[in-house]
Design a protein around this motif. Sequence first.
Motif, short mmCIF file in Angstrom:
data_model
loop_
_atom_site.label_atom_id
_atom_site.label_comp_id
_atom_site.label_asym_id
_atom_site.label_seq_id
_atom_site.Cartn_x
_atom_site.Cartn_y
_atom_site.Cartn_z
N ALA A 51 4.85 -3.09 -16.48
CA ALA A 51 5.30 -1.72 -16.19
C ALA A 51 5.26 -1.43 -14.69
N HIS A 52 4.26 -1.96 -14.01
CA HIS A 52 4.04 -1.62 -12.59
C HIS A 52 3.28 -2.73 -11.91
N GLN A 53 3.60 -2.95 -10.64
CA GLN A 53 2.89 -3.98 -9.88
C GLN A 53 2.40 -3.39 -8.57
N VAL A 54 1.26 -3.87 -8.14
CA VAL A 54 0.71 -3.44 -6.85
C VAL A 54 0.22 -4.68 -6.10
N SER A 55 -0.01 -4.52 -4.81
CA SER A 55 -0.66 -5.58 -4.06
C SER A 55 -2.13 -5.59 -4.46
N PRO A 56 -2.84 -6.67 -4.19
CA PRO A 56 -4.22 -6.75 -4.70
C PRO A 56 -5.23 -5.91 -3.92
N PHE A 57 -4.83 -5.38 -2.76
CA PHE A 57 -5.82 -4.67 -1.94
C PHE A 57 -6.16 -3.34 -2.60
N GLY A 58 -7.40 -3.24 -3.07
CA GLY A 58 -7.82 -2.05 -3.79
C GLY A 58 -8.12 -2.34 -5.25
N ALA A 59 -7.79 -3.54 -5.69
CA ALA A 59 -8.11 -3.94 -7.08
C ALA A 59 -7.53 -2.98 -8.09
#
Lengths: 96, 520
Positions: free
Chosen positions: B305-313
């Motif tokens: 559904a959604h992707q983020v960069s790993p910074f911030g977990a």
Amino acid sequence: MTTLDTRPRLDDPDLAFESLVEAHRDLTAEQSRRFDARLVLLLANHIGSVTVLRAAITAARATAWEPAEAPPAGEAAASQTGPATMRLASARAPRS
Amino acid sequence: MATFVPPHYPFRPATDDGARHSVVVVGGGLVGLTAALDLAQRGQHVVVLDDDDTVSTGSRAICFAKRTLEIYDRLGIGAAIRDKGTTWNTGRVYFGEREVYGFDLLAERGHRNPAFVNLQQYYVEHWLVEACRATGRVDLRWKHRVAGVANRTDGVALTVATPAGSYTIGADWLLAADGARSLVREALGLDAVGKVFHDRFLIADVVMHADLPAERRFWFEPPFHRGGSVLLHRQADDVWRIDFQLGWDADPEAEREPSRVEARVRAMLGPDIPFALEWVSIYTFRCRRIEKFRHGRTIFLGDAAHQVSPFGARGGNGGVQDADNLGWKLDAVLRGEAPETLLDSYDSERIPAADENILNSTRSTDFITPKNEAARAYRDAVLELAASHHFARPLVNSGRLSRPAVLTGSPLSTPDETPWPAGAPLGAAAPDAELDDGYLLDRTAANGFTLLVFDGDLCGAIPGVQQVVVPAAGMVAERYGAGRGDAVLLRPDQHIAARWRRLDPAAIGRARDRALGRLA
């Protein structure tokens, strides 16, 4: 305070200007840029309002005098630039 | 050098060609298994289809946030994660040769769970599989790959490919948790919209017996890796995650070479610490999402559904919160206790949460990878100032660590009838608190609503609502901004649905109905 105050407020404008310019003495372009960034951050924190900061950003962008053509490279070409080849980006820019 | 031997789950050919199931989950990863376990523990039967026959390998999620741990406590695997994982509360930021500052995430006492526990994702998946099996209600199908999806108004028809041939099944509800390259998303022709960051990162999981504390350490432009950033995390089994920023021009194939990776790690650790590479990969990050998560009978969760960069977990933790949000709602719909429209609230609650995660992780990535010279000057200026000026520390952005979504403005919440100035806001995940004999969150209903009654008399029975008396003074009262006679209604996912300065069974019943989507 949540509005940008652009009335003349500095008690010694000449000293303020001289101090800003003097602070860049002996700095490379990169050092100058980083110095300005530190200065902006210190002053932004002193102001303490993102609303005012954003109003200042808007005002600063609106008052840029952009060269009519691409900026010339090198000192020889620099003498050709001047008010004749510049235009005011916004006629109603705040005068501050 | 393997510290973990991945289990291989048996392939079994399907024996139900043409059958119809109430819930099918596509993707037996962290999020899909969490959703399946949540539904099964609420009494639902779930089929899970996974194209592989094992848990995730390599460098995946490692930082399990407090809210995720609370969800896993509810599902029964929280203690295992805490016991095996590495608890950390301290982060340090370095710039060039110097430490800029350190921070402590443990702001408050009296929570069962710490701010973060680091653990390799495969352990959590393995325990989720075992817990799913223990329910007796999850039909885990390994090496069953979805090959076709037809999303219809009354259900979803699936074609599934296996080593023993293809078959078809139907699902009343399809939960698509099949990751960043979701096949279901592709089959439905849905685009994930957002941005790709023009940067490459080398992620190395390294085994070493290093005498370093369990801290998150982030270096900007360190002497051992000029021109980039480096992130270090400790995991279980003496495995350490090291994340090197390489820049957009790096050659992914060359950078993956073990000798090259070893040289980078050696430069970081110095000559004396023996280490071995366990896993190496090169990543490019994206922050993006599909426009809607619910498409009729198909609902998307996690990276699908959604992707983020790993910074911030925020990837794994965000996905687990998706499952937490969806499980009780789908269960209520399947039981006939709530209308299907309740599931629209999954979109109205989880899309803002996804956007918050995308915003935060985009800002972090932009800080770590400045887009131009001016951005770099400001970034470096912040770091220089932060060493000596406290005001600049909140501007340092090496990752805004995952926090639970507050469901502000949710249609399921009942607005406060009187001002509620203190404590957790309406829509927040219920704050934990220490009681004389345990923790508050352990008292919440296993499946249903919970009414916290602050030193008052209980009402008569309210169907679907378990009443719990808590002290009207001290930690619990403070965290909820409540006093004697007040009441707070928690949803089955422990978010605050409503609260009152009085105890009115009719109002409580209405708030429960509203949270179940029964009120138009």
